[in-house]
Design a protein around this motif. Structure first.
Motif, PDB file in Angstrom:
ATOM      1  N   TYR A  69       0.982  -4.814   2.482  1.00 38.42           N
ATOM      2  CA  TYR A  69       0.420  -5.230   1.188  1.00 38.42           C
ATOM      3  C   TYR A  69      -0.356  -4.095   0.535  1.00 38.42           C
ATOM      4  O   TYR A  69      -0.308  -3.923  -0.683  1.00 38.42           O
ATOM      5  CB  TYR A  69      -0.474  -6.451   1.376  1.00 38.42           C
ATOM      6  CG  TYR A  69      -0.972  -7.032   0.063  1.00 38.42           C
ATOM      7  CD1 TYR A  69      -0.146  -7.873  -0.682  1.00 38.42           C
ATOM      8  CD2 TYR A  69      -2.246  -6.742  -0.418  1.00 38.42           C
ATOM      9  CE1 TYR A  69      -0.598  -8.412  -1.892  1.00 38.42           C
ATOM     10  CE2 TYR A  69      -2.699  -7.275  -1.623  1.00 38.42           C
ATOM     11  CZ  TYR A  69      -1.864  -8.105  -2.358  1.00 38.42           C
ATOM     12  OH  TYR A  69      -2.311  -8.626  -3.555  1.00 38.42           O
ATOM     13  N   HIS A  70      -1.065  -3.310   1.349  1.00 40.74           N
ATOM     14  CA  HIS A  70      -1.830  -2.183   0.810  1.00 40.74           C
ATOM     15  C   HIS A  70      -1.133  -0.841   0.989  1.00 40.74           C
ATOM     16  O   HIS A  70      -1.485   0.129   0.324  1.00 40.74           O
ATOM     17  CB  HIS A  70      -3.210  -2.121   1.486  1.00 40.74           C
ATOM     18  CG  HIS A  70      -4.073  -3.304   1.180  1.00 40.74           C
ATOM     19  ND1 HIS A  70      -4.356  -4.261   2.125  1.00 40.74           N
ATOM     20  CD2 HIS A  70      -4.682  -3.699   0.035  1.00 40.74           C
ATOM     21  CE1 HIS A  70      -5.136  -5.195   1.575  1.00 40.74           C
ATOM     22  NE2 HIS A  70      -5.341  -4.878   0.315  1.00 40.74           N
ATOM     23  N   ARG A  71      -0.161  -0.766   1.886  1.00 44.49           N
ATOM     24  CA  ARG A  71       0.470   0.509   2.236  1.00 44.49           C
ATOM     25  C   ARG A  71       1.909   0.612   1.734  1.00 44.49           C
ATOM     26  O   ARG A  71       2.672   1.461   2.189  1.00 44.49           O
ATOM     27  CB  ARG A  71       0.431   0.693   3.770  1.00 44.49           C
ATOM     28  CG  ARG A  71      -0.986   0.732   4.328  1.00 44.49           C
ATOM     29  CD  ARG A  71      -0.999   0.559   5.846  1.00 44.49           C
ATOM     30  NE  ARG A  71      -2.353   0.498   6.358  1.00 44.49           N
ATOM     31  CZ  ARG A  71      -2.974   1.493   6.990  1.00 44.49           C
ATOM     32  NH1 ARG A  71      -2.339   2.631   7.203  1.00 44.49           N
ATOM     33  NH2 ARG A  71      -4.202   1.354   7.412  1.00 44.49           N
ATOM     34  N   TRP A  72       2.275  -0.242   0.793  1.00 44.51           N
ATOM     35  CA  TRP A  72       3.673  -0.322   0.373  1.00 44.51           C
ATOM     36  C   TRP A  72       4.186   0.985  -0.228  1.00 44.51           C
ATOM     37  O   TRP A  72       5.365   1.311  -0.063  1.00 44.51           O
ATOM     38  CB  TRP A  72       3.873  -1.484  -0.600  1.00 44.51           C
ATOM     39  CG  TRP A  72       3.129  -1.351  -1.905  1.00 44.51           C
ATOM     40  CD1 TRP A  72       1.887  -1.815  -2.185  1.00 44.51           C
ATOM     41  CD2 TRP A  72       3.607  -0.726  -3.097  1.00 44.51           C
ATOM     42  NE1 TRP A  72       1.537  -1.522  -3.475  1.00 44.51           N
ATOM     43  CE2 TRP A  72       2.582  -0.848  -4.070  1.00 44.51           C
ATOM     44  CE3 TRP A  72       4.784  -0.074  -3.457  1.00 44.51           C
ATOM     45  CZ2 TRP A  72       2.702  -0.339  -5.358  1.00 44.51           C
ATOM     46  CZ3 TRP A  72       4.911   0.440  -4.738  1.00 44.51           C
ATOM     47  CH2 TRP A  72       3.890   0.301  -5.676  1.00 44.51           C
ATOM     48  N   GLU A  73       3.333   1.732  -0.914  1.00 46.99           N
ATOM     49  CA  GLU A  73       3.817   2.959  -1.559  1.00 46.99           C
ATOM     50  C   GLU A  73       4.284   3.983  -0.522  1.00 46.99           C
ATOM     51  O   GLU A  73       5.387   4.555  -0.640  1.00 46.99           O
ATOM     52  CB  GLU A  73       2.736   3.539  -2.458  1.00 46.99           C
ATOM     53  CG  GLU A  73       2.457   2.683  -3.675  1.00 46.99           C
ATOM     54  CD  GLU A  73       1.415   3.293  -4.578  1.00 46.99           C
ATOM     55  OE1 GLU A  73       1.800   3.984  -5.547  1.00 46.99           O
ATOM     56  OE2 GLU A  73       0.205   3.103  -4.315  1.00 46.99           O
ATOM     57  N   SER A  74       3.468   4.218   0.498  1.00 41.49           N
ATOM     58  CA  SER A  74       3.879   5.180   1.526  1.00 41.49           C
ATOM     59  C   SER A  74       5.033   4.630   2.354  1.00 41.49           C
ATOM     60  O   SER A  74       5.884   5.400   2.835  1.00 41.49           O
ATOM     61  CB  SER A  74       2.691   5.547   2.424  1.00 41.49           C
ATOM     62  OG  SER A  74       2.120   4.397   3.023  1.00 41.49           O
ATOM     63  N   ASP A  75       5.112   3.301   2.510  1.00 38.41           N
ATOM     64  CA  ASP A  75       6.255   2.729   3.229  1.00 38.41           C
ATOM     65  C   ASP A  75       7.547   2.930   2.444  1.00 38.41           C
ATOM     66  O   ASP A  75       8.597   3.250   3.026  1.00 38.41           O
ATOM     67  CB  ASP A  75       6.025   1.246   3.508  1.00 38.41           C
ATOM     68  CG  ASP A  75       4.977   1.002   4.588  1.00 38.41           C
ATOM     69  OD1 ASP A  75       4.696   1.942   5.366  1.00 38.41           O
ATOM     70  OD2 ASP A  75       4.446  -0.116   4.667  1.00 38.41           O
ATOM     71  N   MET A 119      10.356   0.632  -5.876  1.00 36.34           N
ATOM     72  CA  MET A 119      11.707   0.950  -5.374  1.00 36.34           C
ATOM     73  C   MET A 119      12.503   1.674  -6.446  1.00 36.34           C
ATOM     74  O   MET A 119      13.130   2.716  -6.182  1.00 36.34           O
ATOM     75  CB  MET A 119      12.425  -0.331  -4.950  1.00 36.34           C
ATOM     76  CG  MET A 119      11.847  -1.022  -3.733  1.00 36.34           C
ATOM     77  SD  MET A 119      12.767  -2.548  -3.365  1.00 36.34           S
ATOM     78  CE  MET A 119      11.404  -3.650  -3.011  1.00 36.34           C
ATOM     79  N   ARG A 120      12.517   1.118  -7.624  1.00 33.36           N
ATOM     80  CA  ARG A 120      13.284   1.725  -8.705  1.00 33.36           C
ATOM     81  C   ARG A 120      12.798   3.146  -9.000  1.00 33.36           C
ATOM     82  O   ARG A 120      13.609   4.053  -9.249  1.00 33.36           O
ATOM     83  CB  ARG A 120      13.180   0.859  -9.962  1.00 33.36           C
ATOM     84  CG  ARG A 120      13.981  -0.440  -9.885  1.00 33.36           C
ATOM     85  CD  ARG A 120      15.457  -0.152  -9.832  1.00 33.36           C
ATOM     86  NE  ARG A 120      16.282  -1.365  -9.869  1.00 33.36           N
ATOM     87  CZ  ARG A 120      17.581  -1.362  -9.695  1.00 33.36           C
ATOM     88  NH1 ARG A 120      18.224  -0.241  -9.430  1.00 33.36           N
ATOM     89  NH2 ARG A 120      18.271  -2.485  -9.754  1.00 33.36           N
ATOM     90  N   GLN A 435      -1.089   3.489  11.903  1.00 31.36           N
ATOM     91  CA  GLN A 435      -0.431   4.762  11.578  1.00 31.36           C
ATOM     92  C   GLN A 435       1.070   4.643  11.798  1.00 31.36           C
ATOM     93  O   GLN A 435       1.534   4.082  12.782  1.00 31.36           O
ATOM     94  CB  GLN A 435      -0.989   5.890  12.443  1.00 31.36           C
ATOM     95  CG  GLN A 435      -0.348   7.248  12.168  1.00 31.36           C
ATOM     96  CD  GLN A 435      -0.959   8.356  13.000  1.00 31.36           C
ATOM     97  OE1 GLN A 435      -2.048   8.205  13.554  1.00 31.36           O
ATOM     98  NE2 GLN A 435      -0.263   9.478  13.099  1.00 31.36           N
ATOM     99  N   ARG A 436       1.838   5.211  10.852  1.00 36.40           N
ATOM    100  CA  ARG A 436       3.288   5.227  10.927  1.00 36.40           C
ATOM    101  C   ARG A 436       3.759   6.572  11.467  1.00 36.40           C
ATOM    102  O   ARG A 436       3.294   7.627  11.005  1.00 36.40           O
ATOM    103  CB  ARG A 436       3.893   5.033   9.537  1.00 36.40           C
ATOM    104  CG  ARG A 436       4.046   3.587   9.063  1.00 36.40           C
ATOM    105  CD  ARG A 436       2.773   2.907   8.694  1.00 36.40           C
ATOM    106  NE  ARG A 436       3.040   1.757   7.811  1.00 36.40           N
ATOM    107  CZ  ARG A 436       2.301   0.670   7.760  1.00 36.40           C
ATOM    108  NH1 ARG A 436       1.225   0.541   8.547  1.00 36.40           N
ATOM    109  NH2 ARG A 436       2.597  -0.302   6.913  1.00 36.40           N
ATOM    110  N   THR A 437       4.713   6.542  12.400  1.00 43.95           N
ATOM    111  CA  THR A 437       5.322   7.759  12.944  1.00 43.95           C
ATOM    112  C   THR A 437       6.833   7.578  12.964  1.00 43.95           C
ATOM    113  O   THR A 437       7.354   6.780  13.749  1.00 43.95           O
ATOM    114  CB  THR A 437       4.828   8.050  14.375  1.00 43.95           C
ATOM    115  OG1 THR A 437       3.396   8.143  14.391  1.00 43.95           O
ATOM    116  CG2 THR A 437       5.439   9.342  14.897  1.00 43.95           C
TER     117      THR A 437
END
Length: 453
Positions: A69-75, A119-120, A435-437
């Motif tokens: 919900y808060h990290r969608w841009e980096s995801d 996304m677009r 953290q995403r790896t």
């Protein structure tokens, strides 16, 4: 990737090995990644199911999940940077309509607005799914999927969501994996609402398809096209040479695979399944097939495994049981059987969809991935992708109209009743720090799709 990495760390294909326009993507679902405690999201039956002792591993739930919900841009950056063409996501019924009906949560609609625009902006095609299992608790209170009224409520929800984002999504699907929504959750009791009741299961098996049809009609009324159905399939093989095992495997196939496609594409449920479910079905259910069969533009196939099936000797429907098979297994204890994906693509095309586009909307594996030296090597997942994509290519070579392949999943996430231990992601998530790896499989996909990673 380090020097001397094993050959299995590479994917054995590139874009050039697939037809022009073939799309590659990855997928997630709302409850598994967003965090249901954020943004005015309502309570779903998964929140209450998880709050009941014994239902989920360590009582874990999706309240925070991956905080997408808060990290969608980096995801979304991760989706783009791996070279994917599309991102399959779901909207949360509980986030959009906390009461299941009535006044929408504008913060929820705004979130999906931002997500689709994001996304677009990254050149990604949004593949939307309206329902991935998070039924609002107030609707569960009045019977949920056992209540025929659920179909009208779901159509209303579809209209609300697609009035907001329908002009920008590439495709829209109604319900993810009807078998899980109905049978796994109302007969086997393993997912919310956790019932083990044949009458409830029979009604859910029908109402989930009626809701699909009503929502499809509602989206058509908005002028939308490229609408689809996403069903999951398991290859059922007899555990031995006995007639009992053959019968049991055939019935398993009927409940799991033939029921939903039969209802949507053939206007009938399989007779062998109706022998057991017929006495418990809603009165006059046959009159609903005109709605259930509302035309769709494509079929989504979710495929993970096969099961060996035997009779259980009980003489009580469905009188079958699963038997452990000999093939290598994922961390879910699911056999790895890529040939099943080829089977279902060609079988569905031949018997049901008859030339409609087919997408592989989910395919992937869970493994015990760990970070070591700042990396996550997952050669088994790369081998899994290679073998299953090989079966997709084989089906295409035989003339099957497969238009895309979507890997499950982008992120390690909340794996429902199994909590956070089963890691399906192309990207590792530390559930303490979030953290995403990216794993080796994510890097390998990047090299195969865009020549980098």
């Amino acid at each position: 990737m380090s020097e001397g990495a094993p050959e299995t760390m590479q994917l054995a294909f590139s874009r050039a090995d697939f037809p022009p326009g073939f799309v590659f993507g990855t997928a997630t679902s709302a409850y598994q990644i967003e965090g249901s405690r954020f943004g005015g999201c309502g309570t779903s039956h998964w929140d209450t199911f998880a709050a009941t002792p014994g239902n989920t591993m360590r009582g874990e739930n999706g309240a925070t999940a991956c905080d997408h919900y808060h990290r969608w841009e980096s995801d979304l950056d991760l989706v783009r940077d791996a070279g994917f063409d599309c991102y399959r996501f779901s909207t949360s019924w509980a986030r959009v309509l906390p009461e299941g009906q009535g006044r929408p949560n504008e913060a929820g609609l705004d979130f999906y607005d931002r997500l689709v625009d994001g996304m677009r902006a990254r050149g990604l095609k949004p593949f939307a799914t309206l329902y991935h299992w998070d039924l609002p608790a107030p609707l569960a209170d009045i019977g949920g999927w056992t209540n025929r009224d659920i179909a009208a409520r779901f159509a209303d929800y579809a209209e609300i969501v697609m009035k907001r984002i329908g002009d920008r999504v590439e495709t829209a699907a109604t319900i993810n994996e009807p078998w899980c929504v109905a049978w796994l959750s109302h007969f086997m009791g393993l997912h919310a609402p956790g019932l083990r009741d044949i009458r409830a299961a029979a009604r859910a098996m029908h109402h989930v398809l009626l809701a699909h049809g009503r929502a499809t009609q509602a989206m058509r009324a908005l002028g939308m096209d490229n609408l689809g159905l996403v069903t999951n399939f398991e290859y059922a093989a007899p555990a031995d040479d006995s007639p009992e095992a053959a019968r049991a495997a055939r019935l398993y196939d009927g409940i799991y695979n033939r029921w939903f496609l039969g209802g949507v594409f053939n206007g009938a449920y399989p007779e062998d399944v109706l022998e057991g479910l017929g006495p418990h079905m809603p009165k006059g259910f046959e009159q609903d097939f005109a709605t259930i069969g509302a035309p769709v533009d494509w079929l989504g196939i979710n495929y993970y495994t096969r099961k060996l099936i035997a009779g259980d000797g009980s003489n009580r429907f469905p009188a079958l049981k699963e038997v452990e098979g000999p093939l290598p297994k994922t961390l879910m204890d699911w056999e790895i059987f890529p040939e099943g994906l080829h089977h279902f693509i060609t079988w569905a095309d031949r018997n049901y969809t008859k030339g409609l586009p087919i997408y592989v909307t989910e395919n992937g594996m869970a493994s015990a991935d760990r970070i070591a030296g700042g990396r996550v090597d997952d050669p088994a997942r790369i081998d899994f992708l290679n073998r299953h994509l090989g079966e997709v290519r084989r089906a295409i070579g035989e003339g099957a109209p497969v238009k895309g392949y979507i890997a499950w999943s982008l992120l390690d996430n909340y794996e429902w009743s199994l909590g956070y231990d089963k890691r399906f992601g192309l990207v590792h998530v530390d559930f303490d720090t979030l953290q995403r790896t990216p794993k080796a499989s994510w890097h390998a996909l990047g090299r195969a799709l865009v020549g980098q990673g």
